[in-house]
Motif scaffolding. Structure first.
Motif, short mmCIF file in Angstrom:
data_model
loop_
_atom_site.label_atom_id
_atom_site.label_comp_id
_atom_site.label_asym_id
_atom_site.label_seq_id
_atom_site.Cartn_x
_atom_site.Cartn_y
_atom_site.Cartn_z
N GLN A 50 -6.71 64.34 -46.55
CA GLN A 50 -7.80 63.39 -46.16
C GLN A 50 -7.89 63.38 -44.70
OE1 GLN A 50 -9.34 61.17 -48.79
NE2 GLN A 50 -8.45 62.78 -50.01
N ILE A 51 -9.18 62.78 -43.86
CA ILE A 51 -9.32 62.66 -42.50
C ILE A 51 -8.76 61.41 -42.17
CG2 ILE A 51 -10.72 62.84 -40.64
CD1 ILE A 51 -12.43 64.69 -42.39
N LYS A 52 -7.72 61.11 -41.37
CA LYS A 52 -7.41 59.99 -40.71
C LYS A 52 -7.41 60.39 -39.22
CE LYS A 52 -3.89 56.53 -39.71
NZ LYS A 52 -2.69 55.65 -40.30
N ALA A 96 4.62 60.20 -41.49
CA ALA A 96 3.43 60.76 -42.32
C ALA A 96 2.13 59.79 -42.56
CB ALA A 96 3.86 61.01 -43.80
N LYS A 97 2.63 58.60 -42.35
CA LYS A 97 1.26 57.41 -42.33
C LYS A 97 0.55 57.46 -40.90
CE LYS A 97 3.74 54.42 -45.79
NZ LYS A 97 4.63 53.25 -45.54
N LYS A 98 1.25 57.76 -40.09
CA LYS A 98 0.50 57.61 -38.85
C LYS A 98 -0.30 58.89 -38.65
CE LYS A 98 3.81 55.36 -35.75
NZ LYS A 98 4.84 55.37 -34.76
N TYR A 99 0.20 60.16 -39.23
CA TYR A 99 -0.77 61.24 -38.98
C TYR A 99 -1.79 61.31 -40.39
CZ TYR A 99 1.92 63.87 -35.55
OH TYR A 99 2.65 64.33 -34.48
N GLY A 100 -1.63 60.47 -41.20
CA GLY A 100 -2.60 60.54 -42.32
C GLY A 100 -2.11 61.52 -43.54
N ALA A 101 -1.02 62.17 -43.39
CA ALA A 101 -0.70 63.31 -44.32
C ALA A 101 -0.47 62.65 -45.87
CB ALA A 101 0.77 63.83 -43.85
N ILE A 102 -1.02 63.16 -46.89
CA ILE A 102 -1.01 62.72 -48.15
C ILE A 102 -0.38 63.59 -48.84
CG2 ILE A 102 -2.44 60.77 -47.96
CD1 ILE A 102 -4.49 62.63 -49.63
N CYS A 103 -0.46 65.10 -48.69
CA CYS A 103 0.03 66.18 -49.63
C CYS A 103 0.93 67.19 -48.87
CB CYS A 103 -1.17 66.92 -50.24
SG CYS A 103 -2.29 67.63 -48.85
N THR A 104 1.51 67.97 -49.75
CA THR A 104 2.43 69.00 -49.25
C THR A 104 1.74 70.23 -49.68
OG1 THR A 104 3.96 68.61 -51.05
CG2 THR A 104 4.33 67.44 -49.01
N PRO A 105 1.58 71.13 -48.76
CA PRO A 105 1.86 70.98 -47.33
C PRO A 105 0.28 70.55 -46.94
CG PRO A 105 1.17 73.02 -48.11
CD PRO A 105 1.26 72.52 -49.29
N ASP A 106 0.40 69.87 -45.68
CA ASP A 106 -0.53 68.96 -44.94
C ASP A 106 -0.33 69.53 -43.52
OD1 ASP A 106 -2.85 67.63 -44.58
OD2 ASP A 106 -2.13 65.81 -45.33
N PRO A 107 -1.18 70.60 -42.98
CA PRO A 107 -0.85 70.99 -41.56
C PRO A 107 -2.02 70.43 -40.55
CG PRO A 107 -1.05 72.75 -43.09
CD PRO A 107 -1.72 71.66 -43.97
#
Length: 184
Positions: free
Chosen positions: A7-9, A113-124
């Motif tokens: 997702q876009i954060k 992860a929350k600051k980057y907006g990562a939600i899945c693996t891998p999320d580059p």
């Protein structure tokens, strides 16, 4: 297994959020440790996800091709209490088995992860030398663990970054297992 699409954060041009995380080398790593590179590739990943396992060779290939110019940093944010395969000790084992030469860090609090907006693996996330986001998305076009990549998306985008070219499609979602969040 919960399958999610990135997702876009963070938006193109946004600064990389700072971090101070423990690496499998038992040292603390910060974003500033990578100041002498032309860019930084931050990949939220883990040990057990079949989507990450399918990208191990691609990650090692990126390091071999660009590791002297682009810092590559894996971050594991999964809850290792409920997913012991993703423990810090297992990160060390997997990195050795798979031949990781890039830094592999643990995000025990899951705040990074929350600051980057990562939600899945891998999320580059690919950042330029000013630590501004230039690309968030897939490593290649093999979107299932057993698929064969016919386009090396991240490699092409790193080459564009290094050549000073604009990356036209700055978000091209990755697909993978959900980050295993801790229950509050």
């Amino acid at each position: 297994m919960v399958l999610l699409e990135s997702q876009i954060k963070l938006k193109s041009g946004d600064k990389a959020p700072e971090f101070q995380l423990l690496g499998i080398d038992d040292k603390k790593h910060t974003l500033n440790d990578y100041n002498n590179y032309h860019g930084i590739l931050v990949i939220f990943m883990c040990n057990h996800c079949p989507y990450v396992k399918a990208k191990v060779d691609a990650l090692n290939e990126l390091y071999e091709k660009f590791g002297d110019k682009i810092a590559i940093v894996g971050i594991n944010s999964n809850d290792s209490k409920d997913y012991p395969e993703d423990s810090f000790e297992n990160m060390k084992v997997i990195a050795k088995e798979k031949g990781f030469k890039f830094d592999y860090l643990v995000d025990n609090t899951q705040e990074i992860a929350k600051k980057y907006g990562a939600i899945c693996t891998p999320d580059p996330f690919l950042f330029n030398s000013n630590k501004q986001l230039v690309f968030h998305g897939k490593i290649d076009n093999a979107m299932k663990p057993d698929a064969i990549a016919t386009e090396k998306t991240m490699s092409k985008n790193i080459e564009k970054l290094l050549d000073g070219e604009k990356i036209e499609k700055d978000f091209d979602p990755s697909i993978g297992c959900s980050i295993k969040w801790k229950e509050n």
